[in-house]
Each structure stands twice: as C-alpha cells, then as structure tokens.
Design an enzyme around this catalytic site. Structure first.
Site: not given
Ligand code: ATP
Ligand code: MG
Length: 525
Positions: A367, A392-394
C-alpha cells in the site's frame, strides 16, 4: 523338486493367503516409498500413492521434506534440514499433513526457526500451543475493515509524511546499507510504549537469508532497548537450506495471524524479500522447473502476494467473525475480533533501480513504499528517505488530528525546496522569497534527521514538525541543538501540553503555548 505336487502348492498358498487382508496390507505399503535419487537436498521418491502437493514426508532419522513436484511415476520432494543424511534406498513415509507449526503466547521473546522450533537455547516453548498451518487463505473483504488506526514507527519523517495505519503493508526499499533494517528495528523499539497498555503491539522479525552476524546485531539492539520481550524472531539464515528460507516468512505470518486472531495488534517485518526470491529461484532451478508463468520468475508474484494478502485489520464484530473460515478448530474459542497484522516487507535494490522485476512486484502488492536513497544516506541525511517517490496510499486516513494539522503542507514545501535548490545551483541571482524558502527547506531537512534506535513519541514528533511550519530564525548549525533543548524543555515543564497533543488536540491555546516555549529556548541556544 520332482516329488512336489502342484495341487499341494496351491493349497499351501491358499492357506497362507486365507488371512491376508488386502486393504490393511496395501495401505501400509502405499504409505511407504523409496528414495531413488538425492541431489542438493532434492529427493526423488518412488512408490508413494495418493500424495498431495505440499504434503510433508518423513525420512529416516526424523528428517522431513515437502512434496513439490508430482510426476507420472515418482514424486520430487525438498528437504528442510540435514540434507546430507538422506541416501538412496532410504524409506520414506507419507504423513497426510500439510506443513504446520505450533504457536502460542510463550513465543514472545524467543527465536525460532522456520519449523517453529526454538533455537535460542532457552528450552522448549511453554504453555498452551496450537497447531496451525503455515499457509492459510487470507481473510476475505467482509472480514476486513479499512485502515483507520495509526501505526507509529516513531520516525518523524514517516509518521508525518508517509503515515502508516494498522493493517497496512508498507514496503521499505533501497540499495544495500541505506538504513532499511534500522527503520524496521526502530519501529519495533517504538512499540515499547504500548507494552503495558490494553493495546500492546507484538512484533515479529523474519530474517531471511542474512548472515548470522547481521541477525546477531539485530538481536543485540533489541535486547539493549528492552524490546525483545514483545518480539518473536523467525530466523532462516544464509547457511540454511533454501527451503527453510522460502517458508520462513510464512512461519512468521502464521504466528502473526495467531496473535491477530486473538484480537492483538501485530507488526511483521520481512527482512528481506529479495533474498527470499533468490532462495525461491534456487529451489525452482533445483527442481528444473522451466522459467515461465508456472515457475520463477512468474510465480514469485503469486508467492509474495499470497504472503502479503494476509496482513489485515479485522472487523470488530464477534458474530460474523466467529464464522470466518480458515480458522483451525483448536484456537476458535480464543478468537476475538479487532486484531491487526501490519507488514513492513523489505526489498533491496541494485543501484536504486526500482523498475526491475521483484521490486515492481512488491511495490504493486503493497500500500505504499518508503524509498531509501544511497546518495542521501552518504551525504548524512538519515533516515535517507526520498520524499518525492515515497508514499503511503492509505495511512493518511489514520493520522491523528494534531499531526494532520501540523504536517499538512510539509511534503509539498519540501518538494518545492528541492526544485528551487536544484535551480539555484546554476548560480543565478535569487529573489528574497526564493532564498527564504531554500533556507527554510534546509532547516527542515535538519529537523527531519533522526538518529538510529531513537524513536520519538508522537507528541514529540508533532512538536518538532510544528517547527517545520514556522519561521524560525536560527543558523543551520544550531538547529539540532535547538531541537534537543526544545524537547528537553517540553518534557520537563510541559507534560500536560504533550499529553493534549498525544490525544490529538490542536488549537490556538496549544499553538500559543508552543510559541512561547520556542521563543524561550531560542534565547538559550
Ligand atoms: P543491508 O543492505 O546490509 O541490510 P540496511 O539497508 O539494512 O543494510 P542498516 O543495516 O539499517 O542498512 O544500516 C546501515 C548502517 O547505517 C548501520 O550501521 C546503521 O547503524 C547506520 N544507520 C542507519 N540509519 C541510521 C540513522 N538514522 N542514523 C545514523 N546511522 C544510521
Ligand atoms: Mg538490512
């Protein structure tokens, strides 16, 4: 011979076979085979029926192997240990079992091998142990919840700009000797603050294909920081068989899932998956699997994805949860909802090349990634994180309000500073505003530096990141000293304030308070 009557022979045979139970006797025979070839820990076995892929086979002297290829008239198995103690002609027994390990709470503070056996000389594992399979299906989407709880690494740069949430998978990637392991170890050390709370975070460090001395160093650092007591080390070092190395991350994940499924929060580190891929390749070559979709490198993607899919934050709903499949019956009554498994896999690149096969695979499975750069590391910027390609995608959803407030524009500002700095190196005259931005960017780079094995509590981080957003007039060579004094002062005099920040509060009053502290400390340095 002449005087033997054929009818007599047939009656003797008939009598002998009268009590022969075909099913009973052949079962025993079909369960036992013979070794017909041994080479580099790869064994060809003849005479076993009904073997399944991944079944464990038992050789003489309690040596075990796993079935990796099933061919027309023989099967091929790889040995876990003691590969020189199996010879042609040895007997082989079916076990009818997949690979399992025994897990339990007593594993905390211990060092185990891929088979879950303690190797630290501190004796057997005590207490309740549960036999669980090494490979389990990852929890389905209805059992997962989105990432919303922060997971703190204790590293200013990461928690402010690349925030991670519980259940997330964040890749640490970089060339050799760029501080990858240090980030992982510091994250473990940072979990000490939660050890005696209701929400402890247990840590699992899986060492794959490393030298014994590197692992010894990791253990030493954890011991020195009193962090081993909530950590489990799964060790499969370079001296072990490739098979032990290939399964080590699965062992770590199974242990992590046990804690996750009894409602705990768990961090797992795979150090590193590049060496894991190499061991996997070695096995593929020994098995003479032709390269392609069903073999290395194609199926390494499947290997890593089914490993990392098992990291998750589980929903908080006991009813649905108890129906979740894949649980071994033995631990079902201990199962609680709401646990999480957060993964930090590590990948080593060559010359910063993140576009080669294994790095791109793992980047696409995770992620987000923390990219460490050799040039930054060598110029003294440590941790050597490249802020433009680290993401950080989330995790942003999990950041607490106070951190979100202070770090909001930091990443953008630093990116602008980098561009301006590159531009200014052409030597052109700079206007006042540009010069100020470059100065500020340089100060921020200093403020974001952090020593190894020195994680910060979140309130300290927020206090420092707040400095990054303020105009502070101070020479570059004094900023580190200022940071130290500032934190010392806050710790000594402003405990209430730190507590408020810790709990996510951020308002005028807090800002005024901090500004006063900054003014005061500035005078003293
Ligand atoms: P390898 O490729 O060998 O596994 P690595 O990328 O894991 O290396 P580390 O072992 O973490 O790198 O770090 C290399 C060296 O740099 C170590 O001696 C470590 O102490 C030092 N180091 C790492 N991070 C920092 C830091 N933030 N401040 C100071 N020194 C650091
Ligand atoms: Mg390392």
């Amino acid at each position: 011979m002449k005087n033997i009557n054929p009818s007599e022979i047939s009656s003797i045979l008939r009598k002998k076979l009268e009590n022969f139970n075909l099913e009973e006797n052949t079962k025993e025979i079909l369960n036992i085979g013979n070794v017909i070839e041994v080479r580099d820990g790869i064994v060809r076995v003849y005479g076993l029926n009904d073997v399944f892929y991944g079944e464990i086979l038992q050789f003489n002297n309690n040596i075990y192997g796993i079935v990796l290829n099933i061919e027309e008239d023989s099967i091929i198995s790889a040995l876990f240990e003691n590969i020189n103690n199996v010879k042609e002609g040895d007997k082989v027994k079916k076990t009818n079992k997949f690979l399992t390990i025994n897990v339990g709470k007593s594993m905390l503070g211990r060092i185990v091998n891929t088979l879950g056996k303690p190797i630290d000389g501190k004796g057997k594992l005590e207490g309740d142990l549960f036999e669980i399979p090494l490979e389990r299906e990852a929890p389905g989407v209805i059992y997962r919840q989105p990432v919303y709880e922060p997971f703190y690494t204790g590293i200013k740069f990461i928690d402010s700009m690349i925030p991670i949430g519980k259940g997330q998978r964040e890749l640490i990637i970089g060339d050799r000797q760029t501080g990858k392991t240090t980030i992982a170890i510091d994250t473990i050390i940072n979990q000490k603050q939660f050890y005696n709370t209701n929400n402890p975070v247990y840590c699992i460090y899986v060492s794959i294909g490393q030298k014994n001395s590197s692992l010894a160093n990791v253990i030493k650092i954890l011991e020195e920081n009193d962090a081993l007591k909530y950590t489990i080390i799964v060790s499969s070092n370079s001296s072990e068989t490739p098979l032990m190395q290939v399964f080590a991350p699965f062992t770590g994940t199974s242990i992590g899932e046990y804690f996750r499924d009894i409602g705990k929060h768990v961090l797992i580190i795979y150090d590193d998956l590049s060496k894991h891929a190499v061991s996997y390749r070695e096995i593929s070559l020994l098995l003479k699997r032709p390269p392609g979709r069903e073999a290395y490198p194609g199926d390494v993607f499947f290997l890593h994805s089914r490993l990392l899919e098992r990291s998750a934050k589980i929903i908080e709903n006991d009813n649905i949860f108890s129906k979740m499949n894949g649980f071994p019956k033995s631990i079902k009554k201990y199962i609680k909802s709401g646990g999480s498994l957060t993964a930090l896999p590590i990948i080593e690149t060559k010359e910063g090349d993140i576009s080669s096969y294994i790095p791109t695979n793992v980047i696409s499975i995770t992620d987000g990634q923390i990219f460490l750069e050799k040039d930054l590391f060598n110029s003294g910027v440590r941790p050597a994180i490249n802020d433009s390609i680290s993401v950080s995608r989330v995790g942003g959803a999990a950041q607490i309000y106070s951190m979100k407030k202070v770090s909001g524009t930091l990443k953008l500002n630093q990116a602008q500073y980098k561009e301006l700095e590159a531009f200014s190196s052409f030597g052109s005259d700079l206007d006042e505003k540009t010069e100020k931005m470059i100065k500020k960017g340089k100060l921020n780079v200093e403020l974001l530096k952090q020593d190894a094995n020195n994680p910060y509590k979140i309130s300290y981080q927020i206090a420092v990141i707040y400095l990054c957003s303020q105009d502070i007039i101070i020479p570059l060579n004094k900023i580190k000293k200022f940071e130290k004094e500032y934190l010392k002062f806050l710790k000594k005099e402003k405990n209430e304030l730190l507590k408020k920040i810790d709990n996510g509060f951020w308002n005028e009053e807090i800002i005024n308070d901090l500004n006063k502290v900054i003014k005061k400390v500035l005078k003293s340095v």
